[in-house]
Motif scaffolding. Structure first.
Motif, mmCIF file in Angstrom:
data_model
loop_
_atom_site.group_PDB
_atom_site.id
_atom_site.type_symbol
_atom_site.label_atom_id
_atom_site.label_comp_id
_atom_site.label_asym_id
_atom_site.label_seq_id
_atom_site.Cartn_x
_atom_site.Cartn_y
_atom_site.Cartn_z
ATOM 1 N N VAL A 139 1.849 1.899 -3.515
ATOM 2 C CA VAL A 139 0.769 2.510 -4.295
ATOM 3 C C VAL A 139 0.769 4.028 -4.082
ATOM 4 N N VAL A 140 0.800 4.426 -2.812
ATOM 5 C CA VAL A 140 0.732 5.860 -2.496
ATOM 6 C C VAL A 140 1.974 6.590 -3.000
ATOM 7 N N GLN A 141 3.130 5.960 -2.836
ATOM 8 C CA GLN A 141 4.389 6.570 -3.280
ATOM 9 C C GLN A 141 4.387 6.787 -4.797
ATOM 10 N N MET A 173 0.830 -1.202 0.000
ATOM 11 C CA MET A 173 0.000 0.000 0.000
ATOM 12 C C MET A 173 0.871 1.260 0.000
ATOM 13 N N GLU A 174 1.985 1.207 0.718
ATOM 14 C CA GLU A 174 2.916 2.343 0.683
ATOM 15 C C GLU A 174 3.419 2.575 -0.738
ATOM 16 N N GLU A 189 1.833 7.024 -6.796
ATOM 17 C CA GLU A 189 0.829 8.035 -7.142
ATOM 18 C C GLU A 189 1.368 9.446 -6.906
ATOM 19 N N GLN A 190 2.020 9.601 -5.763
ATOM 20 C CA GLN A 190 2.505 10.930 -5.390
ATOM 21 C C GLN A 190 3.704 11.334 -6.241
#
Lengths: 389, 92
Positions: free
Chosen positions: B49-51, B46-47, B53-54
């Motif tokens: 995914v967020v990384q 999940m980290e 995206e950002q």
């Protein structure tokens, strides 16, 4: 322009105005004051939230305030929604618990759904329909990898079979987001509570958040169009972790609210009640209780603010910061509520008192959205991975 | 905005490698299977995914969240490249 990615709400960061032309959650607290009034104890005793209260909140999008304005939601940041969640939690944990489940359903749709599904569902959830999200099963509680509910292709649609337990807010929900096995991975399906084959049976007299509408949900050959399936084929635990993240942070903020209510009640009592010729607060052992409550409330609030800041800036640290906030929040709320009960003594030792409700509600927070022990295992893994330092 | 409007595949791979290496504290070749080697938990996934995206101003939603897209640095690089090609103005 595409909408901002879920988890980031740049278009409505704190201090900016939403598409509705004012602060996304302007007036929301006053609205809660008006709706809740002094009725939280009655709702707890009756085990039921009035339909008009839920519909009023849902109609303003306040149960899922981070849904973007483009989909009819308030478009609040995680920080603003969190502060509002804590406020609701300080008044009524049952209502806050419904917010958590409904908000998690919206978040799951935002995260797993296609653009078409966003357009189909999010305006409903931000516009008056009530939703819940169903993970746990009789044989899959802490070990959600054991989920047995199936979502199987059937003609041009899907069919669902399985049993979900302890689904918060399912008693009130029009739509239930159900997590199940799908092919070699997992998916979530948006199930109308009125669909043939869906049975919703209330959990009788839950020990905490008594009016949150916890229910068991049975799915017997429930047929849905393929468009009701969110994602599909993701690893089950990635899907669960993703969906739960919103709920964990919402619970953590709710715990900050519980502590705020306990601190307020304990401080007021210790200031006004006299024993041995002086206020209780002047007795040092009582003073320590007050100091501990203040410390807990401030600590949990800061943890939540940090986690929400990570969400709003799109930092990958949001993942562990959220687990940490949930862990600290739930443990501190359970301890803090017990402390407040101790300070108030017999003044709070009756059903419905704000501190008595907090005592029951807070303990539940240590069980849900990852028990204290499950959160500790996740944190231990993180420590071992070397990523924490 | 930290994201260049054009970015080469090599640069994407370098940045993902830097994040993964920093997180797992070990050298990770682009083709290494992160799940098979136990380097990635569901929390770390999940980290990631967020990384992604950002860092690359993309949205990773729905079916793109499947495990194969995160199996290796190579796979993540391909995912990001594809999403940036199909949504060049995702962060505009």
């Amino acid at each position: 322009m595409p909408e901002p990615a879920p988890g980031r709400t740049r278009a409505s960061a704190p201090g900016q105005t939403s598409a509705r032309g004012r602060e996304p959650l302007d007036g929301a607290r006053e609205f809660i004051d008006e709706l809740v009034g002094d009725r939280a104890a009655d709702w707890d005793r009756d085990g039921l939230l009035p339909d008009d209260v839920l519909r009023a909140l849902a109609g303003r999008g306040l149960l899922c305030a981070q849904v973007p304005a483009a989909h009819g939601g308030p478009g609040a940041s995680s920080a603003a929604n969190g502060a509002f969640t804590a406020y609701v939690g300080s008044r009524c944990s049952s209502l806050r618990s419904v917010m958590t489940s409904h908000g998690m359903a919206a978040w799951t749709i935002q995260r797993l759904g296609s653009a078409e599904q966003h357009a189909a569902y999010l305006p409903k959830l931000a516009g008056g329909r009530l939703a819940a999200v169903a993970f746990s099963e009789p044989e899959a509680g802490s070990d959600l990898s054991a989920i047995g509910t199936t979502i199987e292709p059937d003609g041009d649609g899907v069919v669902l079979n399985g049993q979900k337990t302890w689904t918060t807010a399912a008693h009130y929900a029009d739509l239930i987001v159900v997590v199940g096995r799908y092919g070699s991975g997992a998916a979530a399906a948006v199930v109308p509570a009125s669909a043939p084959g869906v049975t919703v049976e209330r959990v009788p007299r839950p020990s905490g958040c008594r009016a949150a509408g916890h229910a068991h949900v049975r799915l017997d050959g429930v047929r849905l169009p393929a468009s009701a399936v969110l994602g599909g084929g993701q690893p089950l635990m990635l899907l669960v972790t993703t969906a739960l993240a919103y709920g964990r942070l919402s619970v953590a903020w709710g715990c900050a609210g519980i502590l705020r209510a306990c601190l307020g009640a304990a401080a007021e009592h210790a200031r006004t009640r006299h024993q041995f010729g002086k206020p209780l607060a002047a007795h040092q052992l009582v003073g320590r209780h007050l100091a501990n409550l203040l410390t807990a409330e401030r600590t949990v609030t800061r943890m939540c603010e940090h986690a929400s800041g990570c969400w709003d800036s799109g930092s990958p640290d949001m993942v562990m910061a959220t687990v940490l906030a949930k862990q600290v929040g739930a443990v501190q709320a359970a301890q803090g509520a017990a402390t407040a009960v101790q300070v108030l003594g017999s003044a709070a030792a009756h059903e419905g008192h704000v501190v008595e409700r907090a005592y029951r509600d807070a303990k539940l927070m240590e069980l849900i959205e990852g028990s204290t022990e499950i959160c500790q295992l996740i944190l231990a893994d993180h420590a071992v991975s070397g990523a924490a330092v | 905005m930290s994201v260049e409007t054009t970015i080469t595949t090599e640069r994407i791979e370098q940045r993902i490698t830097a994040f993964v290496t920093g997180r797992v504290k070990t050298e990770v070749p682009p083709e290494q299977d992160l799940f098979a080697t136990g380097l990635v938990s569901s929390m770390f996934a999940m980290e990631l995914v967020v990384q992604l995206e950002q860092d690359f101003a993309v949205q990773i939603l729905g079916n793109d969240l499947k495990r194969d897209n995160f199996r290796s640095i190579e796979a993540m690089t391909a995912l990001v490249s594809r999403l940036r090609d199909t949504e060049p103005s995702a962060d505009a």
